[in-house]
Design a protein around this motif. Sequence first.
Motif, mmCIF file in Angstrom:
data_model
loop_
_atom_site.group_PDB
_atom_site.id
_atom_site.type_symbol
_atom_site.label_atom_id
_atom_site.label_comp_id
_atom_site.label_asym_id
_atom_site.label_seq_id
_atom_site.Cartn_x
_atom_site.Cartn_y
_atom_site.Cartn_z
ATOM 1 N N LEU A 137 -2.918 12.509 -1.397
ATOM 2 C CA LEU A 137 -3.617 11.569 -2.270
ATOM 3 C C LEU A 137 -3.620 12.060 -3.714
ATOM 4 N N LEU A 138 -3.919 13.332 -3.917
ATOM 5 C CA LEU A 138 -3.931 13.877 -5.278
ATOM 6 C C LEU A 138 -2.528 13.851 -5.885
ATOM 7 N N VAL A 139 -1.520 14.058 -5.046
ATOM 8 C CA VAL A 139 -0.139 14.079 -5.541
ATOM 9 C C VAL A 139 0.326 12.681 -5.943
ATOM 10 N N ILE A 140 0.086 11.682 -5.087
ATOM 11 C CA ILE A 140 0.595 10.344 -5.401
ATOM 12 C C ILE A 140 -0.121 9.744 -6.607
ATOM 13 N N VAL A 141 -1.378 10.110 -6.799
ATOM 14 C CA VAL A 141 -2.112 9.618 -7.971
ATOM 15 C C VAL A 141 -1.756 10.432 -9.210
ATOM 16 N N GLY A 142 -1.695 11.751 -9.055
ATOM 17 C CA GLY A 142 -1.415 12.609 -10.200
ATOM 18 C C GLY A 142 -0.026 12.440 -10.767
ATOM 19 N N THR A 143 0.939 12.085 -9.907
ATOM 20 C CA THR A 143 2.307 11.845 -10.388
ATOM 21 C C THR A 143 2.493 10.413 -10.868
ATOM 22 N N ALA A 144 1.429 9.612 -10.831
ATOM 23 C CA ALA A 144 1.427 8.215 -11.297
ATOM 24 C C ALA A 144 2.346 7.314 -10.488
ATOM 25 N N ASN A 145 2.529 7.658 -9.201
ATOM 26 C CA ASN A 145 3.316 6.804 -8.322
ATOM 27 C C ASN A 145 2.475 5.774 -7.592
ATOM 28 N N HIS A 146 1.153 5.986 -7.550
ATOM 29 C CA HIS A 146 0.286 5.053 -6.845
ATOM 30 C C HIS A 146 -1.072 4.967 -7.527
ATOM 31 N N TYR A 147 -1.729 3.822 -7.296
ATOM 32 C CA TYR A 147 -3.109 3.621 -7.726
ATOM 33 C C TYR A 147 -4.045 4.087 -6.613
ATOM 34 N N TRP A 148 -5.315 4.294 -6.970
ATOM 35 C CA TRP A 148 -6.317 4.578 -5.946
ATOM 36 C C TRP A 148 -6.357 3.453 -4.913
ATOM 37 N N LEU A 149 -6.236 2.221 -5.381
ATOM 38 C CA LEU A 149 -6.347 1.067 -4.491
ATOM 39 C C LEU A 149 -5.245 1.052 -3.433
ATOM 40 N N ASP A 150 -4.080 1.609 -3.748
ATOM 41 C CA ASP A 150 -2.992 1.678 -2.764
ATOM 42 C C ASP A 150 -3.405 2.487 -1.537
ATOM 43 N N SER A 151 -4.117 3.586 -1.752
ATOM 44 C CA SER A 151 -4.561 4.421 -0.634
ATOM 45 C C SER A 151 -5.729 3.781 0.112
ATOM 46 N N ILE A 152 -6.576 3.045 -0.610
ATOM 47 C CA ILE A 152 -7.702 2.367 0.040
ATOM 48 C C ILE A 152 -7.206 1.278 0.980
ATOM 49 N N VAL A 153 -6.225 0.509 0.522
ATOM 50 C CA VAL A 153 -5.689 -0.578 1.348
ATOM 51 C C VAL A 153 -4.996 -0.038 2.584
ATOM 52 N N VAL A 154 -4.185 1.008 2.439
ATOM 53 C CA VAL A 154 -3.482 1.544 3.608
ATOM 54 C C VAL A 154 -4.456 2.199 4.579
ATOM 55 N N SER A 155 -5.550 2.744 4.085
ATOM 56 C CA SER A 155 -6.576 3.303 4.971
ATOM 57 C C SER A 155 -7.226 2.205 5.804
ATOM 58 N N ALA A 156 -7.455 1.059 5.189
ATOM 59 C CA ALA A 156 -8.024 -0.074 5.922
ATOM 60 C C ALA A 156 -7.050 -0.571 6.988
ATOM 61 N N PRO A 176 0.837 -1.207 0.000
ATOM 62 C CA PRO A 176 0.000 0.000 0.000
ATOM 63 C C PRO A 176 0.867 1.250 0.000
ATOM 64 N N SER A 177 0.239 2.405 -0.053
ATOM 65 C CA SER A 177 0.962 3.669 -0.118
ATOM 66 C C SER A 177 1.225 4.204 1.289
ATOM 67 N N LEU A 178 2.486 4.116 1.735
ATOM 68 C CA LEU A 178 2.823 4.698 3.030
ATOM 69 C C LEU A 178 2.846 6.220 2.967
ATOM 70 N N HIS A 179 3.036 6.779 1.774
ATOM 71 C CA HIS A 179 2.912 8.229 1.642
ATOM 72 C C HIS A 179 1.538 8.678 2.157
ATOM 73 N N PHE A 180 0.503 8.003 1.682
ATOM 74 C CA PHE A 180 -0.842 8.383 2.100
ATOM 75 C C PHE A 180 -1.136 7.923 3.529
ATOM 76 N N GLY A 181 -0.686 6.732 3.896
ATOM 77 C CA GLY A 181 -0.952 6.216 5.237
ATOM 78 C C GLY A 181 -0.356 7.083 6.325
ATOM 79 N N TRP A 182 0.896 7.488 6.147
ATOM 80 C CA TRP A 182 1.527 8.360 7.144
ATOM 81 C C TRP A 182 0.848 9.725 7.181
ATOM 82 N N ALA A 183 0.527 10.267 6.016
ATOM 83 C CA ALA A 183 -0.136 11.579 5.984
ATOM 84 C C ALA A 183 -1.486 11.525 6.692
#
Length: 288
Positions: free
Chosen positions: A208-227, A174-181
């Motif tokens: 979230l907008l940055v990691i998706v907009g820069t194509a470093n992560h999928y939406w699903l990466d942020s959903i999984v780390v949120s869970a 998952p995206s630790l960028h989003f999870g930590w934020a």
Amino acid sequence: MYARSEPADREPDTSARPPLVRELLLVVGLFAIYKLGRQAASGHVEEAYRNAGHVWDLERAVHLPGEGAVQGALLHSETLIHLANTYYAVVHFPATLVFLAWLYWRRPLHYVWSRRILAVLTGAALALHLLFPLAPPRMLAAAGLVDTGQVYGPTVYGDTPATDSMANQFAAMPSLHFGWALMVAVGLIVATRSRWRWLWLLHPLVTLLVIVGTANHYWLDSIVVSALLAVALAALRLERTVPVRVHTPWPSVAGAAESTVARTGLPMTRIPDPAVSEVYASSSGGRP
């Protein structure tokens, strides 16, 4: 009467603050484990690309919005995409360290709780990195996205992902960028009482907008780390201070009598003090 537990805007309880040297060593150790874990998860190139195709197909099957919509909005301005790349490269670690430092100094109980949550979240994320290597959308030809870091800069990754010695580029899920934020925002909202504290949610939203907009992560990466974060928050509750019982002295006899008069409106008969009466009688020769 019971006093309420200590509000977050009062002076911190210094007795709850862990030793500084121990905490510094612990944070540095966790960071080292994080970096080593990401490196250990590298090398699964074929599996990472295969998993990327599965994630992309799953997102389209459940009708998640395309990552390209966010990137298209950023690409309208070269300045905007440069700021997004800078946010991705610069804010992640410093923001988390400043968050922990402030909690350590001002909210020791919240610091211990937040540090545990971040440690559990990071450990779970590293386990998923090992079990499910994933190439980011910028590497997936079917996504048709631009590697904004390489094209516009700045970037934290090397030109050749398979041989990148600085970071594991196949640890998108998952995206630790989003999870930590998100944990930074949650921790600050819980630890403060300002009416503006909900604005801290802007940090994970921008991330979230940055990691998706820069194509470093999928939406699903942020959903999984949120869970994962939700599970950690449910399992590790914040320890509250125990309410302190305030002992009030018994009211004096005079105070009780005055309270009775005030409550009933009846006149109060004063009871003479025997010692005072004796002194008065001796001075007056026993006359009444």
